[in-house]
Design an enzyme around this catalytic site. Sequence first.
Site, mmCIF file in Angstrom:
data_model
loop_
_atom_site.group_PDB
_atom_site.id
_atom_site.type_symbol
_atom_site.label_atom_id
_atom_site.label_comp_id
_atom_site.label_asym_id
_atom_site.label_seq_id
_atom_site.Cartn_x
_atom_site.Cartn_y
_atom_site.Cartn_z
ATOM 1 N N HIS A 89 0.834 -1.214 0.000
ATOM 2 C CA HIS A 89 0.000 0.000 0.000
ATOM 3 C C HIS A 89 0.868 1.263 0.000
ATOM 4 O O HIS A 89 0.505 2.268 -0.617
ATOM 5 C CB HIS A 89 -0.938 0.008 1.202
ATOM 6 C CG HIS A 89 -1.899 -1.133 1.219
ATOM 7 N ND1 HIS A 89 -2.715 -1.398 2.293
ATOM 8 C CD2 HIS A 89 -2.180 -2.100 0.290
ATOM 9 C CE1 HIS A 89 -3.453 -2.471 2.027
ATOM 10 N NE2 HIS A 89 -3.137 -2.907 0.824
ATOM 11 N N HIS A 247 -9.016 -2.065 -5.499
ATOM 12 C CA HIS A 247 -7.971 -2.354 -4.520
ATOM 13 C C HIS A 247 -6.958 -3.349 -5.085
ATOM 14 O O HIS A 247 -5.761 -3.257 -4.778
ATOM 15 C CB HIS A 247 -8.556 -2.901 -3.214
ATOM 16 C CG HIS A 247 -7.492 -3.114 -2.168
ATOM 17 N ND1 HIS A 247 -7.011 -2.093 -1.383
ATOM 18 C CD2 HIS A 247 -6.774 -4.219 -1.832
ATOM 19 C CE1 HIS A 247 -6.063 -2.554 -0.593
ATOM 20 N NE2 HIS A 247 -5.898 -3.841 -0.846
ATOM 21 N N ASP A 251 -2.917 -2.929 -5.172
ATOM 22 C CA ASP A 251 -1.915 -3.935 -4.805
ATOM 23 C C ASP A 251 -0.947 -4.202 -5.951
ATOM 24 O O ASP A 251 0.272 -4.333 -5.739
ATOM 25 C CB ASP A 251 -2.605 -5.250 -4.419
ATOM 26 C CG ASP A 251 -3.218 -5.222 -3.030
ATOM 27 O OD1 ASP A 251 -2.881 -4.322 -2.233
ATOM 28 O OD2 ASP A 251 -4.033 -6.115 -2.741
ATOM 29 N N HIS A 274 -1.026 -11.422 -4.693
ATOM 30 C CA HIS A 274 0.386 -11.157 -4.406
ATOM 31 C C HIS A 274 1.341 -12.223 -4.947
ATOM 32 O O HIS A 274 2.370 -11.870 -5.534
ATOM 33 C CB HIS A 274 0.598 -10.943 -2.906
ATOM 34 C CG HIS A 274 -0.127 -9.747 -2.366
ATOM 35 N ND1 HIS A 274 0.143 -8.463 -2.795
ATOM 36 C CD2 HIS A 274 -1.125 -9.640 -1.470
ATOM 37 C CE1 HIS A 274 -0.647 -7.614 -2.157
ATOM 38 N NE2 HIS A 274 -1.435 -8.298 -1.359
#
Length: 293
Positions: A89, A247, A251, A274
């Site tokens: 973030h 969001h 990321d 991720h």
Amino acid sequence: MVTVNPALETIVRKQRTLKEVAAFSGIGIHTGKEVGLRFCPAKEGTGIVFKRIDLPGQPIIPATVEYVQDTSRSTTIGIKDVRIHTVEHVLSAVRAYQIDNLCIEITSIEPPVGNGSSDVFVEMIEKVGVREQEHTLPIVKIQQPVYWSEGDIHLVALPYDGYRISYTLSYPGSSFLRGQFHSLLVTDENFKTEIAPCRTFSLYKEIAALMDRGLIKGGSLDNAVVIKDDVILSKGGLFFPDEMARHKILDLIGDLSLIGFDFHAHIIAIRSGHPSNFAFAKKLLNHITMESH
């Protein structure tokens, strides 16, 4: 020193850092403890580095793929047993504002969570402003498709004049997450208004499992969106109907900044998270440089 493959086309721009120090403090999402964060201007060629000022010797960890240690639920960088969790973030805001040289001082194992987005880090940057430096750096223009796929997760970089990300979110088991799509040209202004406010999210059953493991002690509806069956649990409802897909773009910007090179491409991502972002970042880095990673 890692250099850009001379076969790739590049353009140049001036390197950038902040005009002065910016500071913020808040709680960490996993520890629930107070943590301080400082953005400190850095000289040309420094890159983006984190400094654990709470530890003896104040160890420095560069924010590059080489130092990624874990991507299970967030992106963790570290050197041996010195780690910093959930860096994405912070890095997302830094990348969106094209900041190249910055020392991020931190007093714990994770940055303050803020509201679970990049809002507070954008505020830190805008409070002090960005300044150009004397030295330049290359912007690599991706000239042929670079892709990574595994199962139903796909990422591809296509030639594009600028930096655009298009993300498709699909969790068939949830009516809210069954299908969301958002596409964004990544600029500081677009990031500030369309991406930075978008909070981290999780299914309720995942939250319960993390709580059972003693994690997310700082988690609350102030800094996350929780989905339970067909109900959204969050402070103030959703900021955007597709806040979750946005969001995921947040990321992805942060994770791909770990490449350490500025690049132009259209990134198309389907269901990535991720681990896949990290795998794709390594592949992109290998494409950009003359070395194998």
